[in-house]
Design an enzyme around this catalytic site. Structure first.
Site, PDB file in Angstrom:
ATOM      1  N   GLU A 129       0.970  -1.168  -0.190  1.00  0.00           N
ATOM      2  CA  GLU A 129      -0.081   0.033   0.545  1.00  0.00           C
ATOM      3  C   GLU A 129       0.808   1.363   0.180  1.00  0.00           C
ATOM      4  O   GLU A 129       0.025   2.529  -0.804  1.00  0.00           O
ATOM      5  CB  GLU A 129      -1.436   0.248   1.357  1.00  0.00           C
ATOM      6  CG  GLU A 129      -1.838  -0.421   1.119  1.00  0.00           C
ATOM      7  CD  GLU A 129      -2.943  -0.665   0.221  1.00  0.00           C
ATOM      8  OE1 GLU A 129      -2.729  -0.626  -0.895  1.00  0.00           O
ATOM      9  OE2 GLU A 129      -3.890  -0.635   0.558  1.00  0.00           O
ATOM     10  N   THR A 182      -5.406   7.244  -4.560  1.00  0.00           N
ATOM     11  CA  THR A 182      -5.437   7.995  -3.504  1.00  0.00           C
ATOM     12  C   THR A 182      -4.831   8.529  -2.733  1.00  0.00           C
ATOM     13  O   THR A 182      -5.229   9.382  -2.288  1.00  0.00           O
ATOM     14  CB  THR A 182      -4.962   6.205  -2.803  1.00  0.00           C
ATOM     15  OG1 THR A 182      -5.841   5.106  -3.347  1.00  0.00           O
ATOM     16  CG2 THR A 182      -4.973   6.628  -1.036  1.00  0.00           C
TER      17      THR A 182
END
Ligand code: HSE
Length: 308
Positions: A129, A182
């Protein structure tokens, strides 16, 4: 030791309105497939990526970040051939990077004979991530690894709590075909929030969790509110307010932004209401001229799983 593994890594909805970076759930009808085959040498090679335009170069793909970290930690001197079949797009808000990262952690752990705990797998996946968006976020990857509904009680030390999932809970997900990174969606967020908003937010998290434990759909519905993140991020999502309104008017318990967006999710009690919510959201969005897809799903109790 197994030579090859073929897995399914589910799409996930993070935040679930009030629980920014702290709540996530796994879907059972959407996800990626990945195949890992052991090599005799120590190379890591991505042979195939289908369904998304992502780098085959192992040094540029987060799958490489996670694989390398796991091989380093286990001190083993072999590698893998890797095939990635994306079932949904990156930048959708449905945890595309998380599916790849957590799927990799799960698959390699299986091939190594399960030396790592679930919490350790989440930590490896969080490295993926970080490679994808600059932050070690745990909500999506924990939902992939643990399945069901999860709470990140603490990031340091990492503590993940599996929450119960009421039987009749259905998700509708509408994905406008625009990409939101994101990192960009995190950069628009306030660094500090007023105490009054914080109180509303943590009260709703408590209410939502209590509602999950007691299958109190009314309490779940009243708690699906986000006064911190949604008001800022919704401007990135065309027609967000109208979609949310129509979902709730059609009987949804609530609706919000899935992860960093642009996917808009709604939660409903029962498949009949979920079908109606999906139909109304679909007919509203069809008028906007923006391409989208929409689907209903139950929550996957298992999360990532072995296909063969
Ligand atoms: N909790 C994260 C966010 C999920 O909303 O930014 C995205 O990966």
């Amino acid at each position: 030791m197994k030579q090859r593994i073929h897995i399914f890594a589910p799409a996930t909805v993070a935040n679930v309105s009030c629980g920014f970076d702290a709540l996530g759930l796994a879907l059972d009808s959407k996800g990626d497939e990945m195949i890992f085959t052991k090599r005799d040498d120590s190379k890591l090679i991505i042979n195939t990526i289908e369904g998304a335009d992502l780098p085959l170069d192992i040094d540029k793909n987060l799958v490489g970040t996670v694989s390398k970290a796991m091989l380093r930690a286990s001190n083993l001197n072999f590698g893998f051939d890797i095939e990635i079949y994306k079932g949904f797009k990156p930048g959708s808000g449905l945890g595309s990077s998380a599916a790849s990262a957590a799927g990799t952690a799960f698959a390699i752990n299986e091939l190594l004979g399960n030396p790592f705990t679930k919490t350790e797998l989440v930590k490896f996946a969080m490295l993926g991530e970080e490679a994808a968006c600059g932050s070690q976020i745990a909500d999506n990857v924990s939902a992939v690894i643990y399945g069901g509904f999860v709470l990140i009680r603490s990031y340091n030390p990492l503590e993940i709590v599996s929450l119960p999932v009421p039987n009749d809970l259905y998700i509708t997900a509408l994905h406008p075909q625009i990409e939101i990174k994101t990192e960009d969606a995190r950069n628009v967020l306030p660094k500090e929030i007023p105490l009054k908003k914080a109180i509303t937010q943590w009260s709703n998290v408590g209410g939502l969790i209590s509602g999950l434990y007691t299958s109190d759909y009314g309490l779940i519905s009243r708690s699906l509110q986000d006064v911190v993140v949604e008001p800022v991020r919704k401007s990135l999502i065309p027609h967000f307010d109208s979609v949310k309104k129509v979902a709730v008017q059609s009987g949804a318990l609530g609706a919000g932004i899935s992860g960093a967006g642009p996917t808009i999710f709604a939660l409903s009690k029962g498949s009949v209401i979920a079908d109606k919510v999906m139909k109304e959201m679909e007919s509203l969005y069809a008028k906007t001229g923006i391409d989208f897809n929409i689907f209903n799903s139950k929550i996957s109790p298992q999360g990532v799983k072995i296909i063969d």
